[in-house]
Write a protein that holds these residues in place. Structure first.
Motif: not given
Length: 454
Positions: A59-69, A71-73, A369-377
């Protein structure tokens, strides 16, 4: 009395390796009793704390990924809108950066074996072919849309008139260098790399070139297709998790038929709304004639008839009791946008499916991993490239108004007329302007006198 023994064990582990001799030192009786009686001792608390730290939960991993994703969005959205409103040149810079990063990610998939085999020049040739292709495509666009500037410049004129030959010779140079760099025992692998590079150039750089042309034709032809793809992706996810049941395609198991169809309907509705909004601003619907313009200064042009209201008569006369009018007034663009939205919903997603199959082939999760939380461009642009390609082809075939421009007239005069004929054209145009009252007769006499002396 088992409690002191446990503390002895931790105390002994803590002092292991200490002392001048490097041998473990046995704790004294006072140390044992002190450790056992003092619940706040560093050794006890350190050991207990270490034992009680739970591993990071899913759950914590998914939460952190969601937050990063998220923010970068928001960062990407803010940067995109800032660039779009600041001027066309900034959007061109973003598209250029996107295609370079995407090319790098795709090529990187196959570059690992080349480094393992210690093959020289493989990576350098990849970038050389990228530069050559961009030089050719960018040059074609700049010459086409800015003929009135390029062809009258003494320095740029030779590059413009011989642009295709120069581009061809640059490519041939890379081709010869590739043949010379072939090494015995690696022929099959090197030719595979050569083919892989050209596939990446076609799928990424060539299609991005048409996106660039969309920007020059008018910001709406860039922003509208890109928005439709993003909207379709969002609604496909929402509809899929809401009432999706039937799997759409095996290569992408999470895609459902219900999400696919639902996203199509919502994308058409959104496209109609966005089109009606963008058509109100000349900054979006006018072709680029000033790269220094922005949203606040605006652009001026002859409006394409596709954006003007037109009255259509229904093919049948509805009964009076239905109160349905026999005519409707709408701009042709409102019908064209349905085609755009349908392509973005029914065809463009297959660009994403193609990318998914490519990733499965190489057993990778993302292109980079060009875009954190999103993968590559490339993971974010896989559908945009084919959508931009379609937008340009559809616009050129059904919407563009083909008429003479200053640039095209100058090009024909420079490339098709001799110097004497060009002088006659100048004299003829000058006389016409005098007859129209645009310039005075003295200006005509001055121009004629100067041209006659030459």
């Amino acid at each position: 009395m088992t409690k002191p023994r446990r503390d002895v064990k931790f105390q002994h582990r803590e002092h292991r390796g200490s002392g001048s001799s490097g041998k473990p030192r046995r704790p004294s009786t006072s140390e044992i009793s002190e450790t056992a009686s003092d619940p706040g001792s560093p050794s006890r608390n350190g050991a207990v704390a270490k034992a009680e730290v739970p591993p990071t939960s899913e759950y914590e991993k998914k939460k952190q990924t969601f937050i990063t994703r998220t923010i970068w969005t928001l960062v990407m959205i803010a940067g995109f809108f800032w660039a779009m409103f600041s001027g066309h040149i900034y959007i061109i810079m973003i598209v250029t950066a996107v295609q370079i990063i995407s090319f790098k990610e795709v090529i990187a998939i196959s570059n690992v074996p080349s480094r393992a085999r210690s093959l020289r020049f493989t990576k350098s040739l990849n970038w050389y072919f990228l530069g050559t292709t961009m030089y050719f495509l960018y040059g074609e666009s700049v010459i086409y849309y800015f003929k009135h500037i390029i062809l009258v410049d003494k320095v740029l004129l030779p590059f413009a008139t011989h642009h295709r030959f120069i581009s061809f010779m640059l490519y041939v140079t890379g081709f010869v260098f590739f043949v010379v760099s072939l090494q015995k025992g690696h022929y099959k692998f090197q030719f595979t790399q050569f083919a892989w590079t050209h596939m990446a150039l076609y799928l990424i750089v060539v299609q991005a070139h048409f996106i660039m042309n969309n920007i020059f034709e008018g910001m709406i032809w860039f922003f509208l297709p890109a928005s439709l793809v993003i909207t379709n992706d969002i609604f496909a996810y929402i509809c899929g998790i809401t009432f999706g049941r039937t799997q759409l395609i095996k290569i992408s198991p999470k895609k459902t038929v219900e999400g696919f169809i639902g996203a199509w309907i919502f994308t058409v509705i959104f496209g109609l709304f966005l089109t009606n909004l963008l058509m109100r601003y000349t900054y979006f619907i006018c072709p680029v004639n000033d790269l220094g313009a922005n949203f606040f200064t605006g652009l001026e042009c002859d409006i394409n008839p596709v954006f003007l209201p037109h009255t259509y008569r229904l093919p049948f006369i509805p009964p009076h009791w239905t109160h349905i009018p026999s005519t409707i007034t709408a701009s042709p663009m409102q019908f064209h946008i349905m085609v755009f939205a349908s392509f973005a919903s029914l065809i463009a997603p297959f660009g994403g499916f193609f990318a998914s199959g490519l990733k499965r082939t190489f057993k990778i999760k993302d292109f980079g991993d060009s875009i954190p939380g999103h993968g590559g461009m490339t993971d974010r642009m896989d559908c945009q490239f084919i959508m931009g390609f379609f937008a340009f082809m559809y616009y050129s075939s059904f919407i563009a108004v083909h008429k003479a421009s200053v640039g095209s007239v100058i090009e024909q005069a420079i490339t098709g007329l001799s110097s004497e004929q060009q002088i006659d054209v100048v004299k003829g145009l000058s006389k016409h302007l005098v007859n129209q009252g645009v310039i005075s007769n003295q200006v005509l006499e001055l121009i004629s006198g100067e041209l006659t002396r030459r």
